[in-house]
Design a protein around this motif. Structure first.
Motif, PDB file in Angstrom:
ATOM      1  N   SER A  53      39.713  45.487  36.099  1.00  0.00           N
ATOM      2  CA  SER A  53      38.279  45.452  35.780  1.00  0.00           C
ATOM      3  C   SER A  53      37.413  45.186  37.006  1.00  0.00           C
ATOM      4  O   SER A  53      37.789  44.407  37.889  1.00  0.00           O
ATOM      5  CB  SER A  53      38.001  44.357  34.755  1.00  0.00           C
ATOM      6  N   PRO A  83      30.626  45.606  32.815  1.00  0.00           N
ATOM      7  CA  PRO A  83      32.016  45.614  33.271  1.00  0.00           C
ATOM      8  C   PRO A  83      32.567  47.033  33.163  1.00  0.00           C
ATOM      9  O   PRO A  83      32.139  47.800  32.291  1.00  0.00           O
ATOM     10  CB  PRO A  83      32.741  44.684  32.282  1.00  0.00           C
ATOM     11  N   ALA A 128      38.364  39.932  44.682  1.00  0.00           N
ATOM     12  CA  ALA A 128      37.463  39.456  43.603  1.00  0.00           C
ATOM     13  C   ALA A 128      36.146  38.972  44.211  1.00  0.00           C
ATOM     14  O   ALA A 128      36.148  38.213  45.179  1.00  0.00           O
ATOM     15  CB  ALA A 128      38.132  38.328  42.836  1.00  0.00           C
ATOM     16  N   GLN A 173      36.869  42.117  39.537  1.00  0.00           N
ATOM     17  CA  GLN A 173      36.827  40.817  38.838  1.00  0.00           C
ATOM     18  C   GLN A 173      37.985  39.919  39.241  1.00  0.00           C
ATOM     19  O   GLN A 173      37.859  38.705  39.196  1.00  0.00           O
ATOM     20  CB  GLN A 173      36.857  41.038  37.321  1.00  0.00           C
ATOM     21  N   ASP A 174      39.128  40.495  39.633  1.00  0.00           N
ATOM     22  CA  ASP A 174      40.300  39.676  39.964  1.00  0.00           C
ATOM     23  C   ASP A 174      40.957  40.202  41.237  1.00  0.00           C
ATOM     24  O   ASP A 174      40.593  41.252  41.740  1.00  0.00           O
ATOM     25  CB  ASP A 174      41.343  39.749  38.822  1.00  0.00           C
ATOM     26  N   ASP A 196      33.044  44.654  38.063  1.00  0.00           N
ATOM     27  CA  ASP A 196      31.660  44.581  37.618  1.00  0.00           C
ATOM     28  C   ASP A 196      30.891  45.698  38.306  1.00  0.00           C
ATOM     29  O   ASP A 196      31.089  45.962  39.499  1.00  0.00           O
ATOM     30  CB  ASP A 196      31.047  43.219  37.979  1.00  0.00           C
TER      31      ASP A 196
END
Ligand code: FES
Length: 362
Positions: free
Chosen positions: A202, A114, A156, A151-152, A204
């Motif tokens: 965040s 991450p 995402a 991540q969001d 990945d």
């Protein structure tokens, strides 16, 4: 009837790769190539952007959604035989493809971590410098790239590939990752990044990918970068400077549209000053308005190559990163001028929205 109205797309499909008889799961937003590499399968590939054909495979069974037009890459015979490009194919059912894996005994090692956004700085009107702090140090060689997936938010799970613009530490890994990212109008990832992303968000990160790395040699280095293709080139040259190996003469060409598209000039200037032997920098503007105060070179990079090669102390080894058209035209001129094909290394990226999901925006 009711059930079909409410039925959801599966989160993943199965893919079987013959003749090695390897099976894998491919997520509903993943290409076959992304899934294979993430699962350590040595699927043949190079550009990951639909531009080289290295990932072509025969679709034996099932359906895929294709992200780009493959007809200019594949032959008529391959098209008739139902070949697809794995880097541009998202399964829409369980599938089976036929391809010889590169070397099944040596799986590709992908590392993941991450990452948190710690920097979002405009470099030009349409290029951002994105800096991430990684939870785990990732290994890479200057010139390589990674996959980023927020991540969001609205993007995402969308995966895009970008070259590292920074250099790893002396141990070959880094807890920071830096990228130059050009905005793609209508592109899910960059619309999010430019309009909504903020410090602390965040993503990945998976790395390392690609073989666009500096090879040991004593020949002069000719680097040609188009737009955001400067990222891996700068990383490569910074890495070479830090490694203190045998110094080689460098010519760096940066092609952009106009003066407002030039960036990282201070970093290039300090690299030039620190470089122990000859280092020439040549910015070339393709669409600078006639009559502006720009005194430098104008037009297409390819039209300036003869002059560059004429000034080189020897036949250079070439490293090119940018849009396919720029790279293809430069390669044919370089080869026509005596640069061996084996000494021309390139990384094509596509930053147009219709060519999006795989790579590369250097
Ligand atoms: S076309 Fe898929 S890797 Fe180049």
């Amino acid at each position: 009837m009711l059930s079909s109205l409410f039925s959801k797309k599966p989160a993943s499909y199965g893919a079987r790769i013959a003749p090695a008889n390897v099976e894998l799961k491919v997520g509903s937003k993943e290409t076959l190539l992304q899934a294979a590499l993430n699962q350590g399968i040595a699927f043949p590939h190079d550009c990951r952007a639909g531009g080289c054909g290295a990932c072509k495979c025969r679709l034996v069974k099932g359906k895929v959604k294709e992200l780009t037009d493959k007809s200019y890459i594949l032959s008529a015979e391959e098209l008739r035989d139902n070949y697809v490009l794995a880097c541009q194919s998202i399964p829409r059912s369980d599938i089976e493809v036929d391809v010889e894996l590169s070397d099944a005994a040596t799986p590709v090692q992908t590392h993941q971590s991450p990452g948190r956004i710690i920097g979002l700085a405009p470099l030009t009107h349409d290029i951002l410098q994105l800096t991430l702090a990684l939870d785990r140090a990732l290994p890479f060689t200057p010139g390589q790239y990674c996959e980023l997936s927020p991540q969001d938010g609205p993007a995402a799970g969308v995966t895009r590939s970008y070259s590292f613009a920074n250099v790893p530490d002396a141990n070959g890994t880094s807890r920071n990752a830096e990228f130059f990212i050009r905005k793609v109008p209508g592109g899910q990832f960059t619309e999010w990044l430019f309009e909504q992303a903020k410090i602390g968000d965040s993503l990945d990160v998976a790395a390392p990918f690609g073989e666009f790395v500096l090879r040991e040699a004593s020949a002069p280095i000719l680097c040609i970068a188009g737009g955001s293709g400067l990222a891996p080139v700068l990383s490569m040259l910074q890495g070479a400077l830090q490694s203190q190996k045998r110094p080689r003469e460098v010519m760096l060409i940066l092609g952009v549209r106009s003066q407002r598209d030039l960036y990282m000039l201070d970093a290039i200037e300090s690299l030039r000053r620190e470089w122990p032997v000859g280092f020439d920098f040549m910015p070339i503007l393709a669409d600078e308005p006639a009559g502006s105060e720009w005194q430098g070179r104008r037009g297409m990079i390819v039209n300036h190559l003869a002059e560059v090669l004429g000034k080189s102390q020897g036949v250079p080894h070439a490293y090119l990163c940018g849009p396919p058209g720029m790279i293809d035209s430069c390669i044919s001129t370089l080869e026509g001028s005596g640069v061996s094909a084996a000494d021309i290394h390139f990384d094509k990226f596509l930053d147009q929205s219709h060519l999006a999901p795989a790579k590369k925006v250097a």
